[in-house]
Design an enzyme around this catalytic site. Structure first.
Site, PDB file in Angstrom:
ATOM      1  N   ASP A   1      47.772  19.307  50.854  1.00 25.82           N
ATOM      2  CA  ASP A   1      46.632  19.770  50.057  1.00 25.82           C
ATOM      3  C   ASP A   1      46.390  18.829  48.881  1.00 25.82           C
ATOM      4  OD1 ASP A   1      44.456  21.316  49.484  1.00 25.82           O
ATOM      5  OD2 ASP A   1      45.565  22.912  48.482  1.00 25.82           O
TER       6      ASP A   1
ATOM      7  N   GLY B   1      44.811  28.755  34.861  1.00 26.26           N
ATOM      8  CA  GLY B   1      44.438  28.371  36.224  1.00 26.26           C
ATOM      9  C   GLY B   1      44.358  29.595  37.103  1.00 26.26           C
ATOM     10  N   GLN B   2      43.425  29.517  37.991  1.00 27.01           N
ATOM     11  CA  GLN B   2      43.301  30.612  38.939  1.00 27.01           C
ATOM     12  C   GLN B   2      43.236  30.008  40.328  1.00 27.01           C
ATOM     13  OE1 GLN B   2      42.859  34.339  38.584  1.00 27.01           O
ATOM     14  NE2 GLN B   2      43.536  33.785  40.646  1.00 27.01           N
ATOM     15  N   GLY B   3      44.281  30.159  41.056  1.00 21.47           N
ATOM     16  CA  GLY B   3      44.261  29.701  42.442  1.00 21.47           C
ATOM     17  C   GLY B   3      43.968  30.889  43.330  1.00 21.47           C
TER      18      GLY B   3
ATOM     19  N   TYR C   1      45.916  32.047  45.455  1.00 19.61           N
ATOM     20  CA  TYR C   1      47.115  32.814  45.701  1.00 19.61           C
ATOM     21  C   TYR C   1      47.963  33.012  44.462  1.00 19.61           C
ATOM     22  CZ  TYR C   1      45.193  31.150  49.927  1.00 19.61           C
ATOM     23  OH  TYR C   1      44.295  30.871  50.912  1.00 19.61           O
ATOM     24  N   SER C   2      47.438  32.586  43.365  1.00 16.79           N
ATOM     25  CA  SER C   2      48.250  32.703  42.164  1.00 16.79           C
ATOM     26  C   SER C   2      47.376  32.629  40.922  1.00 16.79           C
ATOM     27  CB  SER C   2      49.255  31.546  42.120  1.00 16.79           C
ATOM     28  OG  SER C   2      48.542  30.335  41.997  1.00 16.79           O
ATOM     29  N   SER C   3      47.938  33.075  39.831  1.00 14.80           N
ATOM     30  CA  SER C   3      47.310  32.864  38.527  1.00 14.80           C
ATOM     31  C   SER C   3      48.294  32.024  37.734  1.00 14.80           C
ATOM     32  CB  SER C   3      47.099  34.189  37.806  1.00 14.80           C
ATOM     33  OG  SER C   3      46.318  35.029  38.605  1.00 14.80           O
ATOM     34  N   VAL C   4      47.764  31.124  36.948  1.00 16.93           N
ATOM     35  CA  VAL C   4      48.654  30.266  36.176  1.00 16.93           C
ATOM     36  C   VAL C   4      48.420  30.508  34.687  1.00 16.93           C
ATOM     37  CG1 VAL C   4      49.429  27.887  35.782  1.00 16.93           C
ATOM     38  CG2 VAL C   4      48.643  28.559  38.047  1.00 16.93           C
TER      39      VAL C   4
END
Ligand code: ATP
Length: 691
Positions: free
Chosen positions: A285, A168-170, A172-175
């Site tokens: 959200d 996942g790529q948000g 504010y973050s990478s998962v």
């Protein structure tokens, strides 16, 4: 959490932890530094982060146990005194913490730790707490500003996980998918980004952690633990691994949800939300990509990055710039800063209709367009509402002629009980939306077909929203630069709940370095915002601890920094704008990056940010040169106050708005082509040297 806490702890005492890492590391040079770094400055710590992280995750098995994260204790104010009012806000509900184990002084004794196989508790004597937390393995920058978030826990170590793949790529973050080498369980690791470990960034991450720790429900993602170390400059949040998200699943070709299946997902969503709301937490959200599903179709609400506390004692205004655009209720678009569970209820209504509809119901590209879509579908609010509301943008967006509601006509194919619930949830006036309990008691759930049991539903191939995005991008790339026709088609056939907040992997657009940063005005009412990086480096907070804008620009007084997603390919526009505004940027940042700079340059002392919603005709740039720091950019547009008078013409505004979007799309296309040409030239230039 359960899996680890119930396990016995081989308490290789805290000090030894880093030495153990050293033994396993391929680069002993890096690990040698560990024990010497207790008093290192932030910058020197940072210098080691990269090497530690490179060495952090292992690729093979490790028999060595590391200290476990712990059963959390009651949240408690232990952060540094400079936390001020933000702290207060975060703690309002702390007495309701579900975890009641308070650390005691004795528990700091390592011998005691070893005698307690199920938990390790950290000393929390008032003045020694930070020291104890550092001793327990937390980096001092974290203990200094986010003591409450980590209170009672001990960090897991990176080398007790095997990183498998990025899932996942948000924004504010990478998962990452990873294996917990101690339990052999597959987990999801969310790596949060900080900008220079700025305290505000850290506080934002802390808020997410504090909120997650306060929630405990089968339909809410549980924070299992945290990974960091005394010398680390980053942090991973550990979650149970979930195979799907609802957005990805809903957009899988050939997957069509039955009514009972939709009920099953909606029921779980509502139960999860009910729990959040009962604990005083607003998610803010709710969207398909934040609704995670395991292989048994159990749904859990994830991503509490925008969540905050609410309640009667809420004194500080909340930000209206939350919730991904397509799921954002009208009152937020109109600037409401006093709201409650009703914002999550609206998003829930959007999801319900979307599940039946097969695609998002109101895919607005900008805030203005979103509001227009809402009014067209749900009708504009009553006269009385406009009078009562006193919303910031009410005078600007109140249409001259009221819009008639047409939810029933639009969704006439829906079962009547579903339609009734959609009608309730998509009420323009927040109080009419009801609560999670009301929704759960509605006919939709109490009449046949009843909600399926999650485990009885089909098992799907793992598929995530990120896969959908990558697939779409790949297809688009193969087709070449999409025609205008294609673009509009893609926009309208957008997959459910695309995570437009997310940065697409650089490879997709090849333009990641073109994400520019700009800043907007501080929307704080009283101008008391603390500027700086927040939520992992991309926003600012006001005294309420509210994330308002995100960006990566340096902190500036009285400004909200934000990331503006600009100069992406035109085809990305709808995706990005779908939620950029939700998390940060105004649509103008998307359409024209300079507008934002200008709003910053020209209005840095002005707390009124409603101008962002307005398009100022090009000729109206008279005031710009007199503004400090405005510069000479003749193309720039700027703001000098509302351009649409009270009861202004929304249609005209939209037309102008659309024109600006088209311009931006065209410009983005040209930029993309230029960038490609330049790349080609660069490669041609490099080729003779054998690369
Ligand atoms: N527990 C999990 N298991 C599997 N995948 C996950 C998990 N948590 C998150 N993901 C994946 O990672 C993505 C990004 O995670 P998350 O939404 O928490 O980050 P974010 O930076 O806040 O994202 P955004 O800005 O897009 O909202 C999710 O959409 C999901 O696909």
């Amino acid at each position: 959490m359960g899996c680890n806490c119930s396990k016995g702890i081989r308490a290789n005492e805290i000090e030894d932890n880093n030495k153990n890492v050293k033994a396993r590391r391929s680069k002993p040079k890096n690990s040698n530094k560990t024990s010497k770094k207790k008093n290192k400055s932030v910058s020197s710590i940072k210098a080691n982060v990269g090497s530690e992280e490179r060495a952090g995750f292992v690729n093979g098995s490790s028999n060595e146990s590391t200290l476990k994260f712990l059963i959390p204790t009651d949240a408690k104010n232990n952060a540094s005194s400079d936390d001020g009012e933000k702290k207060e806000n975060l703690e309002r509900k702390s007495s309701r913490s579900i975890f009641q184990r308070r650390p005691t002084t004795e528990n700091n004794n390592l011998a005691t730790l070893q005698q307690q196989p199920k938990m390790i508790r950290i000393n929390s004597v008032s003045n020694g707490e930070k020291g104890a937390q550092v001793m327990a393995g937390w980096p001092s920058w974290l203990a200094a500003v986010a003591g409450e978030a980590i209170n009672g826990w001990i960090p897991r170590k990176a080398d007790s996980f095997e990183k498998l793949e990025k899932i996942g790529q948000g924004t504010y973050s990478s998962v990452y998918k990873a294996r917990d080498l101690e339990t052999n369980q597959i987990v999801a690791l969310k790596k949060v980004r900080f900008a220079n470990m700025d305290p505000e960034s850290v506080r934002f991450m802390a808020r997410e952690i504090i909120i997650l720790r306060r929630l405990d429900h089968p339909n809410v993602m549980k924070l299992e633990g945290l990974i960091t170390s005394r010398v680390s400059g980053s942090m991973y949040l550990i979650f149970e691994y979930m195979e799907h998200d609802l957005a990805g699943l809903a957009s899988t070709p050939g997957v069509k949800f039955s009514e009972a299946q939709i009920k099953c997902y909606m029921k779980q969503l509502l139960h999860g939300l009910e729990h959040c709301h009962s604990r005083g937490v607003l998610h803010r959200d709710i969207k398909g990509s934040n609704l995670l599903l395991d292989h048994n179709n159990n749904l859990k609400i994830g991503d509490f990055g925008l969540a905050n506390f609410y309640g009667e004692h809420q004194k500080q205004p909340l930000t209206s710039r939350v919730v991904t655009l397509w799921y954002r209720p009208p009152e937020l678009l109109l600037g409401s800063t006093e709201y409650g569970v009703t914002v999550d209820m609206w998003s829930t209504g959007c999801i319900l209709a979307e599940l039946f509809n097969g695609k998002p119901i109101m895919p607005g590209r900008t805030e203005v367009e979103q509001l227009h879509k809402i009014f067209k579908l749900c009708g504009s609010p009553s006269e009385d509402y406009w009078k009562r509301s006193k919303l910031t943008h009410a005078t600007i967006f109140k249409p001259q002629h009221p819009y008639k509601r047409c939810v029933a006509e639009t969704f006439k194919s829906l079962p009547s009980s579903a339609l009734a619930l959609v009608e309730a949830l998509l009420a323009v006036e927040p109080d009419a939306r009801g609560t999670t309990a009301d929704a759960l008691q509605s006919e939709f759930f109490t009449t046949k077909p009843f909600a399926s049991d999650p485990s009885s539903l089909p098992k799907y191939q793992p598929r995530k929203e990120i896969d959908v995005r990558l697939r779409d991008e790949e297809a688009r790339r193969k087709k070449g630069t999409s025609s205008k026709q294609n673009e509009s088609k893609q926009a309208s056939k957008a997959v459910p709940a695309p995570d437009a907040n997310a940065e697409l992997p650089a490879s997709i657009q090849g333009q990641s370095n073109q994400i520019s940063t700009s800043e907007v005005l501080n929307p704080d009412r009283d101008g008391t915002a603390q500027s700086g990086y927040t939520r992992y480096g991309m926003s600012s907070v006001n005294r309420n601890g509210e994330s308002v804008m995100r960006g990566s620009s340096p902190p500036r007084k009285d400004l909200r920094s934000q990331r503006s997603f600009v100069q992406r390919g035109g085809a990305q526009l709808s995706r990005f704008s779908n939620s950029v505004a939700a998390r940060d940027a105004s649509h103008f940042a998307i359409a024209n990056p300079r507008w934002f700079e200008d709003s910053y340059n020209g209005r840095q002392n002005d707390g009124d940010w409603s101008q962002r919603l307005l398009v100022k005709p090009k000729h109206s740039t008279k005031a710009k040169d007199s503004r400090p720091g405005y510069g000479e950019k003749t193309e720039r547009m700027n703001y000098s106050g509302p351009l649409v008078s009270s009861g202004g013409n929304l249609d005209e505004m939209l037309k102008e708005h659309e024109r600006q979007i088209q311009l931006a799309v065209r410009k983005a296309r040209v930029d993309k082509k230029t960038s490609r040409d330049n790349n080609g030239q660069t490669q041609a230039f490099l080729a003779p040297n054998g690369r």
